[in-house]
Write a protein that holds these residues in place. Structure first.
Motif, mmCIF file in Angstrom:
data_model
loop_
_atom_site.group_PDB
_atom_site.id
_atom_site.type_symbol
_atom_site.label_atom_id
_atom_site.label_comp_id
_atom_site.label_asym_id
_atom_site.label_seq_id
_atom_site.Cartn_x
_atom_site.Cartn_y
_atom_site.Cartn_z
ATOM 1 N N THR A 25 0.852 -1.188 0.000
ATOM 2 C CA THR A 25 0.000 0.000 0.000
ATOM 3 C C THR A 25 0.891 1.242 0.000
ATOM 4 N N VAL A 26 0.474 2.246 -0.716
ATOM 5 C CA VAL A 26 1.159 3.540 -0.639
ATOM 6 C C VAL A 26 0.153 4.569 -0.126
ATOM 7 N N ILE A 27 0.555 5.271 0.915
ATOM 8 C CA ILE A 27 -0.296 6.337 1.452
ATOM 9 C C ILE A 27 0.301 7.676 1.046
ATOM 10 N N LYS A 28 -0.535 8.508 0.444
ATOM 11 C CA LYS A 28 -0.096 9.870 0.132
ATOM 12 C C LYS A 28 -0.587 10.770 1.254
ATOM 13 N N ALA A 29 0.353 11.229 2.060
ATOM 14 C CA ALA A 29 0.000 12.042 3.229
ATOM 15 C C ALA A 29 0.219 13.515 2.913
ATOM 16 N N GLY A 30 -0.854 14.293 2.970
ATOM 17 C CA GLY A 30 -0.728 15.740 2.743
ATOM 18 C C GLY A 30 0.192 16.363 3.781
ATOM 19 N N HIS A 31 0.007 15.930 5.030
ATOM 20 C CA HIS A 31 0.855 16.401 6.135
ATOM 21 C C HIS A 31 1.176 15.194 6.995
ATOM 22 N N LEU A 32 2.463 14.918 7.160
ATOM 23 C CA LEU A 32 2.865 13.772 7.966
ATOM 24 C C LEU A 32 3.384 14.294 9.306
ATOM 25 N N VAL A 33 2.734 13.874 10.384
ATOM 26 C CA VAL A 33 3.107 14.371 11.712
ATOM 27 C C VAL A 33 4.218 13.504 12.290
ATOM 28 N N ASP A 34 5.364 14.132 12.528
ATOM 29 C CA ASP A 34 6.479 13.462 13.195
ATOM 30 C C ASP A 34 6.331 13.776 14.687
ATOM 31 N N VAL A 35 5.840 12.813 15.448
ATOM 32 C CA VAL A 35 5.538 13.114 16.854
ATOM 33 C C VAL A 35 6.804 13.331 17.670
ATOM 34 N N GLU A 36 7.888 12.693 17.263
ATOM 35 C CA GLU A 36 9.146 12.855 18.006
ATOM 36 C C GLU A 36 9.685 14.274 17.849
ATOM 37 N N LYS A 374 7.736 5.392 11.025
ATOM 38 C CA LYS A 374 9.164 5.241 10.756
ATOM 39 C C LYS A 374 9.391 3.912 10.057
ATOM 40 N N VAL A 375 10.399 3.859 9.219
ATOM 41 C CA VAL A 375 10.716 2.606 8.524
ATOM 42 C C VAL A 375 11.021 1.514 9.551
ATOM 43 N N GLY A 376 10.412 0.356 9.354
ATOM 44 C CA GLY A 376 10.640 -0.794 10.241
ATOM 45 C C GLY A 376 9.576 -0.962 11.309
ATOM 46 N N LEU A 377 8.768 0.070 11.519
ATOM 47 C CA LEU A 377 7.711 -0.046 12.539
ATOM 48 C C LEU A 377 6.394 -0.517 11.899
ATOM 49 N N ALA A 378 5.501 -0.993 12.748
ATOM 50 C CA ALA A 378 4.188 -1.444 12.274
ATOM 51 C C ALA A 378 3.443 -0.279 11.627
ATOM 52 N N ALA A 379 2.691 -0.585 10.566
ATOM 53 C CA ALA A 379 1.925 0.452 9.863
ATOM 54 C C ALA A 379 0.612 0.688 10.602
ATOM 55 N N ASP A 380 0.710 1.394 11.720
ATOM 56 C CA ASP A 380 -0.452 1.803 12.508
ATOM 57 C C ASP A 380 -0.596 3.308 12.318
ATOM 58 N N MET A 381 -1.632 3.726 11.599
ATOM 59 C CA MET A 381 -1.744 5.150 11.242
ATOM 60 C C MET A 381 -3.187 5.614 11.281
ATOM 61 N N ILE A 382 -3.333 6.901 11.597
ATOM 62 C CA ILE A 382 -4.660 7.501 11.555
ATOM 63 C C ILE A 382 -4.566 8.819 10.793
ATOM 64 N N ALA A 383 -5.719 9.339 10.362
ATOM 65 C CA ALA A 383 -5.716 10.630 9.662
ATOM 66 C C ALA A 383 -6.970 11.419 10.010
ATOM 67 N N PHE A 384 -6.794 12.742 9.970
ATOM 68 C CA PHE A 384 -7.898 13.675 10.253
ATOM 69 C C PHE A 384 -7.567 14.984 9.571
ATOM 70 N N GLU A 385 -8.503 15.938 9.609
ATOM 71 C CA GLU A 385 -8.353 17.121 8.754
ATOM 72 C C GLU A 385 -7.488 18.237 9.320
ATOM 73 N N ASP A 386 -7.538 18.417 10.652
ATOM 74 C CA ASP A 386 -6.878 19.600 11.214
ATOM 75 C C ASP A 386 -5.518 19.266 11.833
ATOM 76 N N ASN A 387 -4.732 20.299 12.050
ATOM 77 C CA ASN A 387 -3.367 20.119 12.539
ATOM 78 C C ASN A 387 -3.364 19.895 14.062
ATOM 79 N N PRO A 388 -3.005 18.690 14.518
ATOM 80 C CA PRO A 388 -3.056 18.401 15.953
ATOM 81 C C PRO A 388 -1.957 19.129 16.729
ATOM 82 N N LEU A 389 -0.939 19.600 16.034
ATOM 83 C CA LEU A 389 0.121 20.350 16.725
ATOM 84 C C LEU A 389 -0.381 21.743 17.120
#
Ligand SMILES: [Zn+2]
Length: 440
Positions: A25-36, A374-389
């Motif tokens: 699967t390829v996910i096209k993420a408009g904004h990818l949140v790097d939590v770290e 991150k590469v190597g981690l489980a593909a556990d992902m969620i998405a929503f419209e607004d910026n959580p930061l």
């Protein structure tokens, strides 16, 4: 020899079929949140192969067989983690919450079977809301938690991945007041263990039945577990790589548990500043389980905010845990769980840290390979419209959920089809999470 050859052949065929059906699967993420890093980057692509993130970048080559998911108008971040759930406990109404009455009665009256069925719905609700991993910490009658996990892992029902505790281990009486003619009413909900030998025995029994974390109740009785008691539990659990979560409210109980080396303090309402500093030093997580304002008096809510401010200022590691066991008309368990955001926002904890509490900090506490994209981690992902930061309440509008590379929610719709190849999953402790400690 012939038998050996047959086994080898079937392993070969199995690996062939896995390769042939690699799910890409390829996910096209408009904004990818790097939590770290506490920031978002725009227009990223995430390649997922067989449930694992294998590449991230702006211009990935899309494999011909890949399914493409377009989230280019969304914020994408790691799946949420609740480190303190009770999916098989839903309090009966009618008793006063403040005397623990309703939850005592629930334990006395409801069967393991009905509670497992309730767990199915609560687990699904959490996944639907964006929780891809939970740590379920007891109050499951007789191992209902372990059967719910087994059904999820076996594909029978949708739900988050689960770390499970089995029965709660506590000093005599559990969390309640017994009467001498019926001293065992706390059983099987609570496993009474009053010294290091009994603690070790209780832990072995829980592990035998499938527990992947050990939960102890340090201080609901006048007699609290000593440092020596808790250290025995930490040692016994550690022999098979399991961590200990300690329910502790009072300053003394929290201090004993931290000194003894538990992985997390559950609730932890009244830690001293000295203990908070010790938790930072030892890497002990605070799983605050703070009731939201709607469940507390204003004074109680203020005390929670004050504790959260102190813990954050002290640098104590914090992971999110809800402890929801109640219900409310028109709310799902998942929605109730996200109500807790205000316990952190109103304490002035920055949004990026709150996101870490719900993701990478919790993954670190659970000891699982997820919590970041991150590469190597489980593909556990969620998405929503607004910026959580900018506003963490954006998490309340999750429209996409992927767990281990499988999509469970898309365009706001939950996706679940009755599986066509149901088999009976083995009743066995998942060895993958048990990493025996080496050296002793
Ligand atoms: Zn709890």
């Amino acid at each position: 020899m012939k038998r050996f050859a047959t086994v080898c052949l079937s392993i070969f065929l199995l690996s062939m079929s896995l390769t042939a059906s690699a799910q890409t699967t390829v996910i096209k993420a408009g904004h990818l949140v790097d939590v770290e890093a506490g920031m978002a980057t725009s227009n990223q692509m995430i390649l997922v192969v067989d449930g694992v993130i294998t590449e991230i970048g702006k211009n990935l080559k899309i494999p011909a067989e890949a399914e493409v998911i377009d989230l280019s108008d969304s914020y994408v971040m790691p799946g949420l983690i609740d480190s303190h759930t009770h999916v098989t406990m839903t309090e009966m109404p009618g008793a006063d919450i403040n005397d623990f009455g309703s939850y005592y009665y629930t334990g006395l009256i409801e069967t393991t079977a009905f509670r497992a069925i309730q767990g199915v719905t609560q687990a699904r609700s959490l996944l639907e809301t964006g929780f891809t991993y939970i740590r379920d910490v007891g109050n499951n009658a007789l191992y209902a938690d372990i059967e719910v996990r087994r059904a999820i892992d076996g594909g029978w029902i949708p739900g988050p991945n689960m770390i499970v505790s089995g029965r709660l281990i506590s000093p005599f009486g559990g969390q309640f007041q017994m009467q001498p003619e019926k001293p065992g009413l706390g059983n099987p909900e609570y496993f009474y263990a009053d010294n290091p030998t009994e603690l070790r025995k209780a832990i072995r029994e829980n592990i035998h039945y499938g527990a992947t974390v050990i939960k102890i109740i340090v201080d609901n009785q006048p007699y609290i577990y000593s440092v020596e008691d808790i250290a025995a539990a930490v040692d016994e659990a550690g022999r098979v790589g399991l961590k200990v979560a300690a329910h502790a409210y009072s300053p003394e109980a929290i201090h004993n548990a931290v000194l003894a080396g538990v992985a997390s303090i559950e609730h932890g309402n009244n830690p001293t500043d000295e203990t908070l500093a010790l938790m930072k030093e030892k890497g002990t997580y605070l799983v605050g389980t703070d009731f939201p304002a709607s469940r507390s008096s204003q004074a109680a809510f203020e005390r929670i905010l004050e504790r959260n401010r102190r813990a954050y200022a002290a640098g104590t590691p914090m992971a999110f845990g809800s402890d929801v066991v109640y219900s409310r008309p028109d709310w799902t368990r998942g929605e109730l769980t996200l109500e807790f955001l205000e316990s952190f926002t109103e304490a002035g904890i920055p949004n990026d840290y709150i996101l870490r509490m719900f993701t990478m900090n919790a993954a670190d506490l659970l000891g699982v390979d997820t919590g970041q994209i991150k590469v190597g981690l489980a593909a556990d992902m969620i998405a929503f419209e607004d910026n959580p930061l900018q506003d963490v309440t954006a998490l309340r509008a999750v429209h996409f959920v992927m767990k281990d590379g499988t999509v469970y929610k898309q365009d706001g719709q939950f996706k679940w089809e009755t599986p066509r190849n149901m088999n009976n999953p083995r009743r066995k402790t998942k060895r993958s999470v048990l990493k025996p400690r080496t050296g002793n």
